[in-house]
Structure formats: C-alpha cells, structure tokens
Design an enzyme around this catalytic site. Structure first.
Site, PDB file in Angstrom:
ATOM      1  N   GLU A 269      58.085  70.480  27.042  1.00 55.90           N
ATOM      2  CA  GLU A 269      57.117  69.494  26.543  1.00 55.90           C
ATOM      3  C   GLU A 269      56.598  68.565  27.639  1.00 55.90           C
ATOM      4  OE1 GLU A 269      60.015  70.267  25.104  1.00 55.90           O
ATOM      5  OE2 GLU A 269      59.755  70.465  22.936  1.00 55.90           O
TER       6      GLU A 269
ATOM      7  N   ALA B 269      56.360  73.848  18.749  1.00 58.84           N
ATOM      8  CA  ALA B 269      55.489  73.255  17.729  1.00 58.84           C
ATOM      9  C   ALA B 269      54.063  73.711  18.019  1.00 58.84           C
ATOM     10  CB  ALA B 269      55.601  71.744  17.788  1.00 58.84           C
TER      11      ALA B 269
ATOM     12  N   GLY C 199      59.866  73.331  20.280  1.00 60.81           N
ATOM     13  CA  GLY C 199      60.342  73.316  18.897  1.00 60.81           C
ATOM     14  C   GLY C 199      61.089  74.590  18.532  1.00 60.81           C
TER      15      GLY C 199
ATOM     16  N   GLU D 287      64.475  73.925  19.626  1.00 60.54           N
ATOM     17  CA  GLU D 287      65.007  72.884  18.729  1.00 60.54           C
ATOM     18  C   GLU D 287      65.374  73.478  17.366  1.00 60.54           C
ATOM     19  OE1 GLU D 287      61.538  70.492  19.621  1.00 60.54           O
ATOM     20  OE2 GLU D 287      62.840  68.849  20.263  1.00 60.54           O
TER      21      GLU D 287
HETATM   22  C1  HXC Z   1      49.992  76.831  19.601  1.00 61.67           C
HETATM   23  C2  HXC Z   1      50.404  78.632  20.965  1.00 61.67           C
HETATM   24  C3  HXC Z   1      51.657  78.093  21.341  1.00 61.67           C
HETATM   25  C4  HXC Z   1      52.041  76.835  20.757  1.00 61.67           C
HETATM   26  C5  HXC Z   1      51.408  79.957  22.364  1.00 61.67           C
HETATM   27  N1  HXC Z   1      50.303  79.788  21.630  1.00 61.67           N
HETATM   28  N2  HXC Z   1      52.241  78.943  22.207  1.00 61.67           N
HETATM   29  N3  HXC Z   1      49.587  78.015  20.105  1.00 61.67           N
HETATM   30  N4  HXC Z   1      51.162  76.254  19.905  1.00 61.67           N
HETATM   31  N5  HXC Z   1      53.210  76.259  21.003  1.00 61.67           N
HETATM   32  C6  HXC Z   1      49.127  80.677  21.545  1.00 61.67           C
HETATM   33  C7  HXC Z   1      48.322  80.694  22.815  1.00 61.67           C
HETATM   34  O1  HXC Z   1      47.439  79.613  22.848  1.00 61.67           O
HETATM   35  C8  HXC Z   1      47.620  82.014  22.678  1.00 61.67           C
HETATM   36  O2  HXC Z   1      46.536  81.884  21.783  1.00 61.67           O
HETATM   37  C9  HXC Z   1      48.645  82.902  22.016  1.00 61.67           C
HETATM   38  O3  HXC Z   1      49.577  82.021  21.388  1.00 61.67           O
HETATM   39  C10 HXC Z   1      49.390  83.765  23.001  1.00 61.67           C
HETATM   40  O4  HXC Z   1      49.930  82.930  24.004  1.00 61.67           O
HETATM   41  P1  HXC Z   1      49.797  83.241  25.566  1.00 61.67           P
HETATM   42  O5  HXC Z   1      50.017  81.961  26.267  1.00 61.67           O
HETATM   43  O6  HXC Z   1      48.522  83.960  25.846  1.00 61.67           O
HETATM   44  O7  HXC Z   1      51.014  84.240  25.776  1.00 61.67           O
HETATM   45  P2  HXC Z   1      51.849  84.500  27.114  1.00 61.67           P
HETATM   46  O8  HXC Z   1      50.916  84.572  28.302  1.00 61.67           O
HETATM   47  O9  HXC Z   1      52.726  85.653  26.805  1.00 61.67           O
HETATM   48  O10 HXC Z   1      52.743  83.186  27.336  1.00 61.67           O
HETATM   49  C11 HXC Z   1      53.786  82.890  26.424  1.00 61.67           C
HETATM   50  C12 HXC Z   1      54.260  81.426  26.593  1.00 61.67           C
HETATM   51  C13 HXC Z   1      53.058  80.462  26.499  1.00 61.67           C
HETATM   52  C14 HXC Z   1      54.944  81.265  27.990  1.00 61.67           C
HETATM   53  C15 HXC Z   1      55.298  81.167  25.515  1.00 61.67           C
HETATM   54  O11 HXC Z   1      52.331  80.782  25.329  1.00 61.67           O
HETATM   55  C16 HXC Z   1      53.432  79.025  26.436  1.00 61.67           C
HETATM   56  O12 HXC Z   1      53.798  78.413  27.439  1.00 61.67           O
HETATM   57  N6  HXC Z   1      53.341  78.430  25.235  1.00 61.67           N
HETATM   58  C17 HXC Z   1      53.580  77.013  25.022  1.00 61.67           C
HETATM   59  C18 HXC Z   1      55.041  76.706  25.108  1.00 61.67           C
HETATM   60  C19 HXC Z   1      55.283  75.233  24.893  1.00 61.67           C
HETATM   61  O13 HXC Z   1      54.793  74.367  25.637  1.00 61.67           O
HETATM   62  N7  HXC Z   1      56.018  74.869  23.853  1.00 61.67           N
HETATM   63  C20 HXC Z   1      56.318  73.524  23.520  1.00 61.67           C
HETATM   64  C21 HXC Z   1      55.310  73.068  22.501  1.00 61.67           C
HETATM   65  S1  HXC Z   1      55.522  71.346  22.089  1.00 61.67           S
HETATM   66  P3  HXC Z   1      45.043  82.403  22.176  1.00 61.67           P
HETATM   67  O14 HXC Z   1      44.195  81.907  21.064  1.00 61.67           O
HETATM   68  O15 HXC Z   1      44.735  81.852  23.516  1.00 61.67           O
HETATM   69  O16 HXC Z   1      45.215  83.897  22.202  1.00 61.67           O
HETATM   70  C22 HXC Z   1      56.865  71.334  21.079  1.00 61.67           C
HETATM   71  C23 HXC Z   1      57.431  70.027  20.625  1.00 61.67           C
HETATM   72  C24 HXC Z   1      56.502  68.963  20.781  1.00 61.67           C
HETATM   73  O17 HXC Z   1      57.393  72.306  20.705  1.00 61.67           O
HETATM   74  C25 HXC Z   1      57.158  67.646  20.543  1.00 61.67           C
HETATM   75  C26 HXC Z   1      56.317  66.550  21.033  1.00 61.67           C
HETATM   76  C27 HXC Z   1      55.707  65.697  19.978  1.00 61.67           C
END
Ligand code: HXC
Length: 255
Positions: free
Chosen positions: A129, A63, A106, A109
C-alpha cells in the site's frame, strides 16, 4: 452472486473469490456478498469449517484500488470503509485461506483473518500500500506485526516488497507450504479434519490462541485454564475421553 462461487461438501464450505478481470480485487460488492453468504452458514451446526480461496494465479491483489481511488477522507470515514471486514474476521466458524499466487494488500490481510494459511510454493505475500500513498487498512499493520514481529512487518510495509511462500512460512505467517496444485486439497482435508472435531473445543482452542496475541501471559494462561475447565461441561469431552478409553473413534455432537 457476481463475485464469489460457493460450494458445500459435507461439513466444509469453500468460498472462491471470483473477480478474474481485476485479480479478485476486494470490492464493496464482494464484501457484501461474502457476508450475506456466510452469515447464515456461521450459525449452521452442520458447517464445521470454511475454506477461502482464489484462482491458480491470484488469491486477491488487494482492496479494489479503482473503487476507492476517488474517495475523500470524509467519504472513507462516513462509510467506515473496510469496517465490514471485521465481521468476516469475527465469524465463529474456523477459516482456512488456501492461497495460490498473489495475496497482496487486502488479499494478505484477508488471509491473515483466517485461522490457517495454506500456501502454494509460488504464492506471493505483501503489503504494497505504501506504493499507493497509503498504508494497510484492513489490519495489515496490526495482524502482520503480531504474526511476524516488528522487524519483518516494518520491512514489508515500509518497502512494499513481497515475500515468497517459504519466507512467509519461516516468518510465521503461513501454516503450511505445499505444491501449487495441492493447495486446495490440502486445505480441504485440513478443513474436514477440523470440522470432524467438537465445535466447543474448536472454538475454545481458536479463542485461546488468539487471546495469546492480545493479552499478557498470566491472563492468557488463566483464560486457557478456565476455558479448559468449562469444556468438562460438554458432552463432547465425555465422548472424546470415553472413546479413547474404549479404543474407538469419538462421535462428537458439537455440544
Ligand atoms: C483494482 C486491480 C487490482 C486492485 C489488479 N487490478 N489489482 N484493480 N484493484 N487491487 C487490475 C489491473 O488494474 C488490471 O486491470 C487487471 O487487474 C490485471 O492486473 P495487471 O496489473 O495487468 O496484472 P499483472 O501485470 O499480472 O500484475 C499483477 C499485480 C498488479 C502485481 C498483482 O496487478 C498489482 O500490483 N496490483 C495492485 C496490488 C496492490 O497494490 N494491492 C494493494 C491494494 S490497496 P486492467 O483493466 O488494466 O486490465 C489494499 C488496502 C488498501 O489492499 C488500504 C488502504 C486504505
């Protein structure tokens, strides 16, 4: 459309998530565009299967964290945030997730809302998460647990660790693992195969399988048997069995 690319080839519709700057993070805009695009197709008898995919690097990294970071609990409840994903999950057209790269949060999911997951060897699945101070919110604690069992779900969700495609296949999350550059072809071929069958039988099969996750064995077996009986009211059953006897390929009509 800002967040998706949609292609239609014969009876298969391919939806490509396209927010490359944020690794296909699933924003509200993306969900709205997805539902707007798929709602009319869901009732189209000429669409037999959907393929949902991302890019070579990422299916979806979850998400959109930046979109939700500042919201309050009241905002989340008032918007019933994420509720729209249930409409996606409930689409009656079969769905295949074609996963390359990250399917996190997400993204994982979303893949689990599909009927099959076909993953590349380098795909990475997880529910991280917990690292954000929250829990999965689009079905992760429920669907993942039903698919892979309590032990694996606890491990993945409490530690936030990821698993590779082979572990995900062994755990029962993924249907097939194929070389990375074959994922879309494999998914599209599977979709074309599913789309070639009669829709009543495809729907009956999907609903019966999903019923197995929701009910006891006795009720599930009765549901299956009654649905099986009902399929004998379809032209497709007559056609399928006649074609077998006549040693020809059936021409299903979806009724
Ligand atoms: C918004 C995101 C994002 C996300 C990545 N980006 N994931 N933006 N939401 N879920 C953005 C980063 O901020 C970054 O923007 C750009 O995408 C590239 O990401 P990097 O982190 O620089 O890439 P990399 O080093 O290759 O790492 C990839 C990754 C990492 C391991 C996938 O991005 C990551 O851990 N992302 C989050 C994964 C996560 O936690 N997902 C769960 C989300 S919560 P900038 O502007 O810095 O370039 C969810 C459900 C929530 O899904 C339910 C609870 C209510």
């Amino acid at each position: 459309m800002n967040t998706l690319k949609i292609e239609r080839h014969e009876r298969v519709v391919t939806v490509r998530l396209h927010r490359p700057h944020v690794l296909n993070a699933l924003s509200s805009e993306l969900l709205a565009e997805l539902l707007d695009a798929l709602r009319p197709l869901d009732g189209d008898p000429d669409v037999g299967c959907l393929v949902v995919t991302g890019s070579e690097k990422v299916f979806a990294a979850g998400a959109d964290i930046k979109e939700m970071a500042g919201k309050s609990a009241v905002d989340m409840a008032a918007e019933d945030y994420f509720a729209g994903w249930e409409e996606f999950a409930g689409l009656r057209t079969p769905k295949i997730a074609a996963v390359n790269g990250y399917a996190l949060g997400g993204g994982c999911e979303l893949a689990m809302m599909c009927d099959l997951i076909i993953a590349g060897e380098s795909a990475v699945f997880g529910q991280p998460e917990i690292k954000l101070g929250v829990i999965p919110g689009i079905g992760g604690t429920q669907r993942l647990t039903r698919l892979v069992g309590r032990a694996k779900a606890m491990d993945l969700i409490l530690t936030g660790r990821t698993m590779n495609a082979r572990e995900a296949e062994t755990a029962g999350l993924v249907s097939r693992v194929v070389p990375d550059d074959h994922v879309l072809t494999e998914a599209t071929e599977a979709a074309a195969t599913i789309a070639s069958y009669g829709r009543p039988a495809v729907t009956a099969a999907r609903e019966s399988i999903d019923r197995a996750l929701e009910t006891g064995l006795r009720d599930g077996l009765l549901f299956e048997r009654r649905v099986f009986h009902a399929l004998f009211a379809t032209e497709d059953q007559k056609e399928g069995m006649s074609a077998f006897k006549e040693k020809r390929t059936p021409a299903f009509k979806g009724r």
